[in-house]
Design a protein around this motif. Structure first.
Motif, PDB file in Angstrom:
ATOM      1  N   GLU A  36       0.819  -1.206   0.000  1.00 16.59           N
ATOM      2  CA  GLU A  36       0.000   0.000   0.000  1.00 16.59           C
ATOM      3  C   GLU A  36       0.855   1.259   0.000  1.00 16.59           C
ATOM      4  N   GLU A  37       2.053   1.218   0.614  1.00 17.17           N
ATOM      5  CA  GLU A  37       2.905   2.389   0.614  1.00 17.17           C
ATOM      6  C   GLU A  37       3.538   2.629  -0.752  1.00 17.17           C
ATOM      7  N   ILE A  38       3.785   1.549  -1.502  1.00 22.45           N
ATOM      8  CA  ILE A  38       4.327   1.706  -2.854  1.00 22.45           C
ATOM      9  C   ILE A  38       3.274   2.348  -3.745  1.00 22.45           C
ATOM     10  N   ASP A  39       2.056   1.867  -3.640  1.00 19.62           N
ATOM     11  CA  ASP A  39       0.945   2.454  -4.395  1.00 19.62           C
ATOM     12  C   ASP A  39       0.759   3.929  -4.042  1.00 19.62           C
ATOM     13  N   LEU A  40       0.813   4.263  -2.758  1.00 20.61           N
ATOM     14  CA  LEU A  40       0.670   5.656  -2.338  1.00 20.61           C
ATOM     15  C   LEU A  40       1.777   6.519  -2.912  1.00 20.61           C
ATOM     16  N   CYS A  41       3.016   6.056  -2.824  1.00 22.67           N
ATOM     17  CA  CYS A  41       4.139   6.838  -3.348  1.00 22.67           C
ATOM     18  C   CYS A  41       4.020   7.035  -4.852  1.00 22.67           C
ATOM     19  N   TRP A  42       3.586   6.006  -5.553  1.00 26.30           N
ATOM     20  CA  TRP A  42       3.408   6.116  -7.007  1.00 26.30           C
ATOM     21  C   TRP A  42       2.338   7.157  -7.322  1.00 26.30           C
ATOM     22  N   ARG A  43       1.245   7.150  -6.575  1.00 22.89           N
ATOM     23  CA  ARG A  43       0.197   8.151  -6.791  1.00 22.89           C
ATOM     24  C   ARG A  43       0.710   9.559  -6.493  1.00 22.89           C
ATOM     25  N   LEU A  44       1.526   9.689  -5.455  1.00 25.55           N
ATOM     26  CA  LEU A  44       2.100  11.002  -5.140  1.00 25.55           C
ATOM     27  C   LEU A  44       3.009  11.481  -6.270  1.00 25.55           C
ATOM     28  N   LYS A  45       3.776  10.562  -6.846  1.00 25.01           N
ATOM     29  CA  LYS A  45       4.633  10.932  -7.965  1.00 25.01           C
ATOM     30  C   LYS A  45       3.792  11.320  -9.184  1.00 25.01           C
ATOM     31  N   ASN A  46       2.681  10.635  -9.395  1.00 29.42           N
ATOM     32  CA  ASN A  46       1.784  11.008 -10.482  1.00 29.42           C
ATOM     33  C   ASN A  46       1.161  12.383 -10.257  1.00 29.42           C
ATOM     34  N   LEU A  47       1.131  12.836  -9.007  1.00 29.17           N
ATOM     35  CA  LEU A  47       0.643  14.176  -8.683  1.00 29.17           C
ATOM     36  C   LEU A  47       1.753  15.227  -8.769  1.00 29.17           C
ATOM     37  N   GLY A  48       2.972  14.792  -9.068  1.00 28.46           N
ATOM     38  CA  GLY A  48       4.078  15.732  -9.254  1.00 28.46           C
ATOM     39  C   GLY A  48       5.013  15.875  -8.080  1.00 28.46           C
ATOM     40  N   TYR A  49       4.895  15.021  -7.075  1.00 30.56           N
ATOM     41  CA  TYR A  49       5.722  15.132  -5.870  1.00 30.56           C
ATOM     42  C   TYR A  49       6.952  14.223  -5.943  1.00 30.56           C
ATOM     43  N   LYS A  50       7.886  14.473  -5.038  1.00 30.62           N
ATOM     44  CA  LYS A  50       9.091  13.669  -4.898  1.00 30.62           C
ATOM     45  C   LYS A  50       8.987  12.780  -3.664  1.00 30.62           C
ATOM     46  N   ILE A  51       9.639  11.623  -3.749  1.00 26.16           N
ATOM     47  CA  ILE A  51       9.801  10.717  -2.618  1.00 26.16           C
ATOM     48  C   ILE A  51      11.299  10.629  -2.356  1.00 26.16           C
ATOM     49  N   MET A  52      11.714  10.775  -1.096  1.00 27.84           N
ATOM     50  CA  MET A  52      13.137  10.903  -0.797  1.00 27.84           C
ATOM     51  C   MET A  52      13.624   9.853   0.212  1.00 27.84           C
ATOM     52  N   TYR A  53      14.919   9.603   0.112  1.00 24.48           N
ATOM     53  CA  TYR A  53      15.648   8.767   1.064  1.00 24.48           C
ATOM     54  C   TYR A  53      16.665   9.657   1.763  1.00 24.48           C
ATOM     55  N   TYR A  54      16.689   9.562   3.116  1.00 26.73           N
ATOM     56  CA  TYR A  54      17.595  10.427   3.870  1.00 26.73           C
ATOM     57  C   TYR A  54      18.363   9.594   4.883  1.00 26.73           C
ATOM     58  N   PRO A  55      19.590   9.180   4.529  1.00 24.37           N
ATOM     59  CA  PRO A  55      20.324   8.206   5.347  1.00 24.37           C
ATOM     60  C   PRO A  55      20.945   8.754   6.616  1.00 24.37           C
ATOM     61  N   ILE A  56      20.898  10.078   6.816  1.00 26.06           N
ATOM     62  CA  ILE A  56      21.435  10.612   8.073  1.00 26.06           C
ATOM     63  C   ILE A  56      20.627  10.087   9.259  1.00 26.06           C
ATOM     64  N   SER A  57      19.367   9.770   9.008  1.00 20.81           N
ATOM     65  CA  SER A  57      18.503   9.163  10.016  1.00 20.81           C
ATOM     66  C   SER A  57      18.489   7.650   9.818  1.00 20.81           C
ATOM     67  N   THR A  58      18.633   6.908  10.919  1.00 24.14           N
ATOM     68  CA  THR A  58      18.667   5.448  10.846  1.00 24.14           C
ATOM     69  C   THR A  58      17.715   4.840  11.870  1.00 24.14           C
ATOM     70  N   VAL A  59      16.986   3.807  11.450  1.00 26.80           N
ATOM     71  CA  VAL A  59      16.157   3.038  12.376  1.00 26.80           C
ATOM     72  C   VAL A  59      16.421   1.558  12.126  1.00 26.80           C
ATOM     73  N   TYR A  60      16.039   0.732  13.108  1.00 29.86           N
ATOM     74  CA  TYR A  60      16.279  -0.709  13.035  1.00 29.86           C
ATOM     75  C   TYR A  60      14.942  -1.444  13.101  1.00 29.86           C
ATOM     76  N   HIS A  61      14.727  -2.309  12.112  1.00 24.88           N
ATOM     77  CA  HIS A  61      13.427  -2.956  11.945  1.00 24.88           C
ATOM     78  C   HIS A  61      13.564  -4.464  12.110  1.00 24.88           C
ATOM     79  N   ILE A  62      12.668  -5.057  12.916  1.00 20.83           N
ATOM     80  CA  ILE A  62      12.654  -6.516  13.037  1.00 20.83           C
ATOM     81  C   ILE A  62      12.087  -7.137  11.762  1.00 20.83           C
TER      82      ILE A  62
END
Length: 316
Positions: free
Chosen positions: A197-223
């Motif tokens: 669902e998040e991929i679909d949302l991001c794709w729709r946002l890009k179709n609306l003209g927005y950017k999706i970004m990656y910011y590696p200065i912030s780090t989290v750990y996921h199980i």
């Protein structure tokens, strides 16, 4: 200086153990204008009572039933007002100061709608984590992938993805999104229930003209896999069905027809492989996913992209 208000919203379903383990890290985030909210998806354990007694500073939103990841967040966020939402999985350990750099980056450009931090593996902390890693992309056949992961193999983090940049999709494990953009896009597609669902949302946002970004200065750990394990056939069903949903909804019509035709054959090969491996339930799940796709074809057709802008994975 005007500091944006951030609401970290953790969707919970029978996740008391994760809340007990990871909520203290979220509370120590160090962001000055922060709301921390647990949105409970009708848990059967004592998660809600636990949060009320042990973390009274955490807000609670109680969904009437388990709406899944997509519908659960949609229902909860109707009750939340903040400049930014951070959708955070309950099985994520955040690090001190993880919010501020991402918000500063997003504030610097009005065209940025969503972002993710660097996602690393909780158990193997030198490695990237499967569900997001260093930012998501999609190949020409519509298969999602991440930098830092090749198929089921994840890379060790040696700084190779330490440069911020634009990506195609940001992981729902720790998804930063501007509230205005969430509302403009209409949130998640609740028909997905969970997965992609998040991929679909991001794709729709890009179709609306927005950017999706990656910011590696912030780090989290996921199980990862805390709610639905990879060996569960229902997860196979959701992944195959939702991937077809996403392609139909977001690709230009001509390319959607061609890509879906190719995918049907590739999915058939996957089905045969599951049968060869003795995983009959997973093979049936793929068949069930295709039946569900065609049953929802008319509904998904009405959810197509804006006529003036329709991006494909190659456009990034």
């Amino acid at each position: 200086m005007n500091i944006p208000e951030v609401a970290v919203v953790i969707l919970n379903w029978n996740g008391k153990a994760y809340l007990q383990k990871f909520l203290p890290f979220v509370l120590a985030s160090g962001y000055p204008k922060l709301r921390i909210i647990v949105a409970d998806n009708a848990s059967a354990d004592d998660s809600v009572a636990f949060v009320r007694s042990q973390f009274p500073q955490v807000e609670l939103i109680l969904n009437k039933e388990n709406f899944g990841f997509a519908g659960g967040y949609n229902a909860a966020l109707e009750h939340v007002e903040a400049d930014y939402f951070v959708l955070l999985n309950s099985d994520v350990e955040v690090t001190p100061g993880w919010i501020t750099p991402v918000i500063q980056m997003m504030e610097s450009d009005p065209h940025i709608a969503a972002a993710q931090p660097k996602l690393k593996d909780y158990a193997r902390r030198q490695c990237f984590e499967y569900a997001g890693a260093a930012g998501g992309f999609i190949d020409q056949f519509g298969y999602p992938f991440c930098r830092g992961r090749i198929f089921d193999q994840v890379e060790e983090d040696s700084g190779q993805y330490d440069v911020p940049g634009e990506i195609f999709w940001a992981s729902g494990a720790a998804l930063f999104i501007k509230r205005t953009c969430w509302l403009e896009a209409g949130g998640f597609d609740a028909d997905f229930f969970a997965h992609m669902e998040e991929i679909d949302l991001c794709w729709r946002l890009k179709n609306l003209g927005y950017k999706i970004m990656y910011y590696p200065i912030s780090t989290v750990y996921h199980i990862g896999g805390g709610t639905l394990q990879a060996e569960n056939p229902y997860k196979t069903y959701l992944n195959f069905r939702n991937n077809l949903f996403m392609l139909q909804k977001n690709l230009p019509l001509g390319q959607a027809v061609l890509t879906l035709f190719i995918r049907f054959w590739l999915d058939f090969i996957s089905l045969l492989k599951f049968l060869a491996d003795g995983k009959v339930k997973h093979a049936r799940a793929i068949n069930k996913a295709h039946v569900a796709f065609f049953a929802s074809f008319g509904t998904n057709r009405k959810k197509g992209p804006p006529a003036l802008r329709c991006l494909t994975p190659r456009d990034l």
